[in-house]
Design an enzyme around this catalytic site. Sequence first.
Site, PDB file in Angstrom:
ATOM      1  N   GLU A  98      14.254 -10.751  -6.921  1.00  0.00           N
ATOM      2  CA  GLU A  98      14.360 -10.936  -8.359  1.00  0.00           C
ATOM      3  C   GLU A  98      15.727 -10.549  -8.916  1.00  0.00           C
ATOM      4  O   GLU A  98      16.067 -10.923 -10.041  1.00  0.00           O
ATOM      5  CB  GLU A  98      13.258 -10.134  -9.066  1.00  0.00           C
ATOM      6  CG  GLU A  98      11.878 -10.747  -8.872  1.00  0.00           C
ATOM      7  CD  GLU A  98      10.804 -10.005  -9.635  1.00  0.00           C
ATOM      8  OE1 GLU A  98      11.034  -8.839 -10.027  1.00  0.00           O
ATOM      9  OE2 GLU A  98       9.725 -10.597  -9.835  1.00  0.00           O
ATOM     10  N   GLU A 129       4.037  -2.647  12.046  1.00  0.00           N
ATOM     11  CA  GLU A 129       4.556  -1.445  11.401  1.00  0.00           C
ATOM     12  C   GLU A 129       4.741  -0.288  12.386  1.00  0.00           C
ATOM     13  O   GLU A 129       5.384   0.702  12.051  1.00  0.00           O
ATOM     14  CB  GLU A 129       3.643  -1.012  10.261  1.00  0.00           C
ATOM     15  CG  GLU A 129       2.327  -0.421  10.677  1.00  0.00           C
ATOM     16  CD  GLU A 129       1.534   0.093   9.485  1.00  0.00           C
ATOM     17  OE1 GLU A 129       0.950   1.178   9.615  1.00  0.00           O
ATOM     18  OE2 GLU A 129       1.493  -0.590   8.441  1.00  0.00           O
TER      19      GLU A 129
END
Length: 314
Positions: A98, A129
């Site tokens: 963004e 992960e």
Amino acid sequence: MTRPPTQRPTPRSDDDQTAPLSTEQPSDQHTDLDLLGTPELVQALLDDQLNAVRAAQAALPDIARAADLAVTRLQHAGRLVYVGAGTSGRLGVLDGVELLPTFSWPPERLVTLIAGGERAMFRAAEGAEDDEAQAVLDLQAHHVDAGDVVIVLAASGATPYAVAAARHATQLGALTIGVSNNPGSPLQAAVHVPITLDTGSEVISGSTRLKAGTSQKIVLNALSSAIMVRLHKVYGNLMVDLQATNRKLRLRALHLTVLASGADPDAARHALHDADGHVKTAIVMLRLGLNAEQARHALTAAGHSVRAVLDAHP
């Protein structure tokens, strides 16, 4: 840049089962959550989100310190690097992406890393992960170095991918910022600036996509926006460095130019045309009576700060 302080809470071992993570503790509220009526259920979920705001507010000094240190690196061609896994990784990608249209942050100065790669944005890759080696490889693949700012997110503060990335980035000399939701976590000990959001147990126990995730989003909003303000991408409270890439944003650019310059819409529209849609340039043109080339030169000389240009020409 100083290394992380040596006096820290003793990091929690990844295998330490004697002291459960606070985010994983069963909540003592709403133990009959599944029996609530829908309005009461939604109310319980919404009320708990307020604790995300409180946790972020409590971390204000660390967020401000992280922003100031980051600006020092980013004034010189450094990059913003976001690292995380699962929900935390997706929030990092969202915040980074963004910045491109909102503040014209150069895409070549943004790196977003999520455990499991791009596919993990859309489909859970939980096993990824745990891959510490891949975290190091991912940083190496993007040539992360001492000029970069690396923001690592992990609700547990113990996610192997995130902690390994933080440790390696710190060793490389990058500025490392760690955002986690458990005090005394390995991530806190691995970074220069730990930001701890002590949100505690969740209404739905163990679901850190709830207020833990909300608190991380709040911090990322505040941190990256503060960095962009300090890098002169805002004039007053106006977003003057956006990329006007569609009709909505072109109208927004026009509105911002009118507000900042005091010119009428027709004059602002002509200035934006000559400035190739760049709001900062159009503002300086209109306020100082310059052409586009002169306005660009003035902005470059003033470190791209509209306020500095205008203050130099009262």
